[in-house]
Design an enzyme around this catalytic site. Sequence first.
Site, PDB file in Angstrom:
ATOM      1  N   HIS A 146      -2.854  -9.088   2.181  1.00 40.69           N
ATOM      2  CA  HIS A 146      -2.307  -7.860   2.778  1.00 40.69           C
ATOM      3  C   HIS A 146      -0.823  -8.021   3.118  1.00 40.69           C
ATOM      4  O   HIS A 146      -0.221  -7.100   3.670  1.00 40.69           O
ATOM      5  CB  HIS A 146      -3.055  -7.508   4.064  1.00 40.69           C
ATOM      6  N   TYR A 232      -3.858   4.881  -5.549  1.00 33.44           N
ATOM      7  CA  TYR A 232      -5.279   5.163  -5.369  1.00 33.44           C
ATOM      8  C   TYR A 232      -5.651   6.504  -5.990  1.00 33.44           C
ATOM      9  O   TYR A 232      -6.684   6.639  -6.650  1.00 33.44           O
ATOM     10  CB  TYR A 232      -5.596   5.166  -3.870  1.00 33.44           C
ATOM     11  N   GLY A 300     -13.797   7.387   1.190  1.00 38.46           N
ATOM     12  CA  GLY A 300     -13.291   7.119  -0.156  1.00 38.46           C
ATOM     13  C   GLY A 300     -12.720   8.319  -0.884  1.00 38.46           C
ATOM     14  O   GLY A 300     -12.289   8.200  -2.036  1.00 38.46           O
TER      15      GLY A 300
END
Length: 332
Positions: A146, A232, A300
């Site tokens: 991260h 994403y 999600g």
Amino acid sequence: MKNLQKPIRNEFFSTKVDDYDDNNNAEVEELLLQGLEKKSLLGWSLYKYKGHWCSLDLLRPIIRCEKYFKARDTDVILATLPKSGTTWLKALTFSIINRSQYPLDENPLLTSNPHALIPFLERNIYRENEKPDLDHIPEPRIFSTHVHYKLLPTSIMESKCRVIHICRNPLDQFISLWHFKNLISTSGSISLDEFLEAYCEGTHDYGPFWEHVLGYWNAYLKNPEKVLFLKYEDLKKDVNFNVKMIAEFIGYPFSLEEEKMGLIDKIIKLCSFEKLKNLKVNQVGSLDSSLKNSYFFRNGEIGDWVNYLTPAMVERIEKVVREEFRGSGLMF
């Protein structure tokens, strides 16, 4: 090429601050004396290291990793901010690389959480051991992190290993991170307003978020053969295209025969949010006593922020994004 990367031990996920006794103690103590400290919303202290905020229990492992991790040319590093698609990216990458080792109905994802298959360098591997033995892991090794691009070990930069970064629309990432922080909080619930303040100030774990994302974005622009930059939202929009791109980038392209037999779609289905969320291991399993596997499968979806943020909150985040990302060429 054979890769049998096994699930890592659950104790690697401990969130306890340990009493480390290693060679970077002096460096850490000097940093602490500088007074660059803020109290996080979860009750622990954050310290500014090379311009980026991290908790004390991660500061030492981050420095250890910087000093001692020796990347191999065949390594694959998955770099993300929390709650930006990390779990999904791990599942896809693991399945792409190991598709010749396991029949789909025997894929370890069916019995192990993706985070147990691909460990974090700072949160798992270097948390317990100053110089862990990583030589026994078969190639290609897959690790995740991260941390900001600037904090990656020099060996990653100097080797031919590949780095994949995935980012997410800050509005959705913010909401997902807020939910997650409240799940793991031991000091009471965190209000949306107070978390918004910390997020827009950049005083959160691995923050500021804009510097984190821009670090990998600029690295991608400079060397796209080294760093793959994904969004994403783009992955959700066309999973098949992006899975093929990931496979080619890491040197495991799908053959025409594999495509004809529908292997890409089968991997996509196996790694889908719905499939992983409904597996028993992700409903009742855990990475440690306080971190349940189910915590990684809340929603999600794209655009969930509309259910939580007021127009004023949206404007606050978008203003930061406009100002910090200006001139970068990166848009959400």
